[in-house]
Design a protein around this motif. Structure first.
Motif, PDB file in Angstrom:
ATOM      1  N   LEU A 161       0.829  -1.199   0.000  1.00 53.42           N
ATOM      2  CA  LEU A 161       0.000   0.000   0.000  1.00 53.42           C
ATOM      3  C   LEU A 161       0.868   1.255   0.000  1.00 53.42           C
ATOM      4  O   LEU A 161       0.598   2.221  -0.735  1.00 53.42           O
ATOM      5  CB  LEU A 161      -0.928  -0.008   1.210  1.00 53.42           C
ATOM      6  CG  LEU A 161      -1.890   1.179   1.348  1.00 53.42           C
ATOM      7  CD1 LEU A 161      -2.740   1.346   0.098  1.00 53.42           C
ATOM      8  CD2 LEU A 161      -2.781   0.995   2.565  1.00 53.42           C
ATOM      9  N   ILE A 162       1.923   1.248   0.820  1.00 52.97           N
ATOM     10  CA  ILE A 162       2.837   2.396   0.848  1.00 52.97           C
ATOM     11  C   ILE A 162       3.491   2.586  -0.523  1.00 52.97           C
ATOM     12  O   ILE A 162       3.605   3.707  -1.025  1.00 52.97           O
ATOM     13  CB  ILE A 162       3.906   2.199   1.940  1.00 52.97           C
ATOM     14  CG1 ILE A 162       3.259   2.227   3.326  1.00 52.97           C
ATOM     15  CG2 ILE A 162       4.989   3.274   1.837  1.00 52.97           C
ATOM     16  CD1 ILE A 162       4.208   1.934   4.464  1.00 52.97           C
ATOM     17  N   LYS A 163       3.918   1.491  -1.132  1.00 49.35           N
ATOM     18  CA  LYS A 163       4.533   1.549  -2.463  1.00 49.35           C
ATOM     19  C   LYS A 163       3.549   2.119  -3.493  1.00 49.35           C
ATOM     20  O   LYS A 163       3.908   2.996  -4.285  1.00 49.35           O
ATOM     21  CB  LYS A 163       4.989   0.154  -2.880  1.00 49.35           C
ATOM     22  CG  LYS A 163       5.504   0.065  -4.307  1.00 49.35           C
ATOM     23  CD  LYS A 163       5.805  -1.376  -4.678  1.00 49.35           C
ATOM     24  CE  LYS A 163       6.109  -1.529  -6.160  1.00 49.35           C
ATOM     25  NZ  LYS A 163       6.337  -2.941  -6.542  1.00 49.35           N
ATOM     26  N   LYS A 164       2.323   1.628  -3.473  1.00 49.22           N
ATOM     27  CA  LYS A 164       1.317   2.088  -4.431  1.00 49.22           C
ATOM     28  C   LYS A 164       1.072   3.585  -4.302  1.00 49.22           C
ATOM     29  O   LYS A 164       1.067   4.323  -5.311  1.00 49.22           O
ATOM     30  CB  LYS A 164       0.013   1.324  -4.213  1.00 49.22           C
ATOM     31  CG  LYS A 164      -1.138   1.793  -5.095  1.00 49.22           C
ATOM     32  CD  LYS A 164      -2.440   1.082  -4.723  1.00 49.22           C
ATOM     33  CE  LYS A 164      -3.616   1.654  -5.506  1.00 49.22           C
ATOM     34  NZ  LYS A 164      -4.899   1.015  -5.109  1.00 49.22           N
ATOM     35  N   GLU A 165       0.856   4.053  -3.069  1.00 51.12           N
ATOM     36  CA  GLU A 165       0.578   5.481  -2.849  1.00 51.12           C
ATOM     37  C   GLU A 165       1.786   6.337  -3.206  1.00 51.12           C
ATOM     38  O   GLU A 165       1.648   7.437  -3.752  1.00 51.12           O
ATOM     39  CB  GLU A 165       0.159   5.712  -1.402  1.00 51.12           C
ATOM     40  CG  GLU A 165      -1.143   5.040  -1.003  1.00 51.12           C
ATOM     41  CD  GLU A 165      -2.340   5.550  -1.786  1.00 51.12           C
ATOM     42  OE1 GLU A 165      -2.341   6.734  -2.174  1.00 51.12           O
ATOM     43  OE2 GLU A 165      -3.266   4.762  -2.027  1.00 51.12           O
ATOM     44  N   SER A 166       2.982   5.850  -2.913  1.00 47.10           N
ATOM     45  CA  SER A 166       4.206   6.596  -3.214  1.00 47.10           C
ATOM     46  C   SER A 166       4.418   6.717  -4.708  1.00 47.10           C
ATOM     47  O   SER A 166       4.812   7.787  -5.215  1.00 47.10           O
ATOM     48  CB  SER A 166       5.414   5.902  -2.578  1.00 47.10           C
ATOM     49  OG  SER A 166       5.290   5.834  -1.178  1.00 47.10           O
ATOM     50  N   MET A 167       4.167   5.642  -5.448  1.00 45.92           N
ATOM     51  CA  MET A 167       4.346   5.677  -6.897  1.00 45.92           C
ATOM     52  C   MET A 167       3.324   6.593  -7.553  1.00 45.92           C
ATOM     53  O   MET A 167       3.627   7.250  -8.568  1.00 45.92           O
ATOM     54  CB  MET A 167       4.255   4.256  -7.464  1.00 45.92           C
ATOM     55  CG  MET A 167       5.413   3.359  -7.027  1.00 45.92           C
ATOM     56  SD  MET A 167       5.453   1.736  -7.815  1.00 45.92           S
ATOM     57  CE  MET A 167       6.027   2.189  -9.460  1.00 45.92           C
TER      58      MET A 167
END
Length: 336
Positions: A120-126
Motif C-alpha cells: 500500500l505504501i509503495k502504491k501510494e508513493s508511486m
C-alpha cells in the motif's frame, strides 16, 4: 585533509543551506552571512542558477534605491517526498507530503486504513511520484526501530521486518531514508526552539500504543547503539503487553503509568525540560504529574514540564531538516 573539490562543496553547501531557509538574499547578504568573498559567491551562485537550483531576480529592496539581484530556491526544480506511518487513536494512519527543499508543503495526503502494509505504501508513493517526477529523495518517519533500513518493533504488525528502504528505493529509483518518528519530532522541535544548551526530551503517549520518548542535546539525538533508545514502553511495568495496552486505552488508567515514565526519564536522563504530547495527556495533567514526581524526586531536580497538543508540524520540520542534512552532507551516509 580536504582538497579543493571538498572545499568547493563546503562553500556551495553554505549557500544552499542559507537559501533553503526559504528566504531571499542579495549577493552581498550571502557573502556576509557565509563569510565567503563576493567573487566566490558570484561564481557559485551562477553555477546554482545554471542548474536551475536557484532563481535570481532583480528587486527594489525596501522600496528604495536601485533594483538589486536577489536569490531564492527554485521550488519547482526538486522536491522531497515525506512518508509517515503511525497509530493515531488506535487507527493505522499513512501520511504523504510533497515538500519543496525550502520546506513548503506542496501536496498532502492523510488516510487511515484497517490494513497498512508495504504494498500500500509503495502504491501510494508511486502515485505521488508520477505526479511529481522531480522528487529526488524520500524520508520515512515510522513508529518503529529503524534497523539498517528494516522496520523493527513496529506498532503496525504488517510492517514488521519489512526492508522498506531497499524495496522502496528500488521501486521509486531514488534514495530512501528511514527514521524513528520521535527522533524526527524532537529534531524539529529543537530546530524551532533554537535553544541548543538545554537537554530536551519529548514524551509521546498515544492511545492504544506504547509510549515513546526522544532526547536531544546540542543538536545531537540520543539514539543508542541499536537505535532502540526511547522505547520507554519496555520498562518493567509488571504487566503483559496486552494488559499495558489496555491501560493505555483510557486516560484515567494511563495516568499512573505516565507519571512512572516521567519519573524514569528524570532519573535516567535528567533533562532540562520534558514536552508531553499524545492523546492520553492534556495541559491540565501537568500539575498532577509534577506532584507525582515530587513524591520520589526532590523538587530542585525536577525539569520544566510542557505540553504540546500536536507534534505534527515539528515532525515535518524534522523531516525537511533531515533531508537537507543528507543532501548537504560530505559523507556518503548521514547520521544525526
Amino acid at each position: 585533509m580536504k582538497d579543493s573539490s571538498d572545499i568547493r562543496k563546503l562553500n556551495i553547501n553554505l549557500i544552499r543551506r542559507l537559501l533553503y531557509s526559504n528566504k531571499e538574499y542579495s549577493k552581498q547578504d550571502i557573502s556576509l552571512k557565509t563569510g565567503l568573498s563576493l567573487s566566490t559567491c558570484n561564481t557559485l551562485l551562477n553555477e546554482l542558477a545554471a542548474n536551475n537550483e536557484i532563481i535570481g531576480e532583480k528587486k527594489q529592496l525596501q522600496n528604495i534605491g536601485p533594483r538589486t539581484m536577489v536569490y531564492h530556491v527554485n521550488t519547482q526544480n526538486e522536491q522531497l517526498l515525506c512518508i509517515s506511518f503511525e497509530i493515531t487513536k488506535g487507527l493505522k494512519t499513512l501520511i504523504l507530503n510533497v515538500l519543496s527543499f525550502a520546506g513548503n508543503i506542496l501536496e498532502e495526503h492523510i488516510q487511515t486504513y484497517d490494513y497498512l502494509d508495504y504494498d500500500l505504501i509503495k502504491k501510494e508513493s508511486m502515485t505521488i511520484l508520477a505526479q511529481w517526477p522531480n522528487i529526488s529523495q524520500v524520508i520515512i518517519s515510522g513508529c518503529c526501530v529503524p534497523d539498517h533500513g528494516i522496520i523493527r518493533i513496529c506498532d503496525i504488525e504488517e510492517l514488521e521486518n519489512v526492508a522498506i528502504v531497499n524495496k522502496l528505493s528500488t521501486a521509486l529509483s531514488c534514495p530512501v531514508h528511514l527514521e524513528n518518528d520521535m527522533h524526527l519530532k524532537s529534531y524539529g522541535y529543537y530546530i524551532k526552539s533554537k535553544d541548543s544548551k538545554k537537554i530536551l526530551t519529548l514524551a509521546n503517549f498515544p492511545s492504544k500504543a506504547l509510549p515513546g520518548i526522544s532526547t536531544i542535546y546540542n543538536g545531537t539525538l540520543i539514539r543508542g547503539s541499536h537505535l532502540f533508545a526511547g522505547n520507554i514502553g519496555y520498562l518493567p511495568f509488571e504487566l503483559s503487553p496486552r494488559e499495558l495496552l489496555l491501560l493505555l486505552g483510557d486516560k484515567k488508567t494511563a495516568r499512573p503509568i505516565i507519571s512512572r515514565v516521567i519519573i524514569a526519564i528524570i532519573s535516567m536522563i535528567d533533562p532540562s525540560s520534558i514536552v508531553l504530547t499524545g492523546q492520553l495527556v492534556e495541559a491540565s495533567d501537568l500539575a498532577v504529574i509534577r506532584s507525582d514526581c515530587m513524591k520520589t524526586i526532590p523538587e530542585r531536580y525536577l525539569p520544566e514540564l510542557h505540553y504540546a497538543e500536536d507534534l505534527y508540524k515539528y515532525m515535518m520540520v524534522g523531516m525537511h531538516q533531515k533531508a537537507l542534512d543528507i543532501k548537504l552532507s560530505m559523507d556518503e551516509e548521514y547520521f544525526f
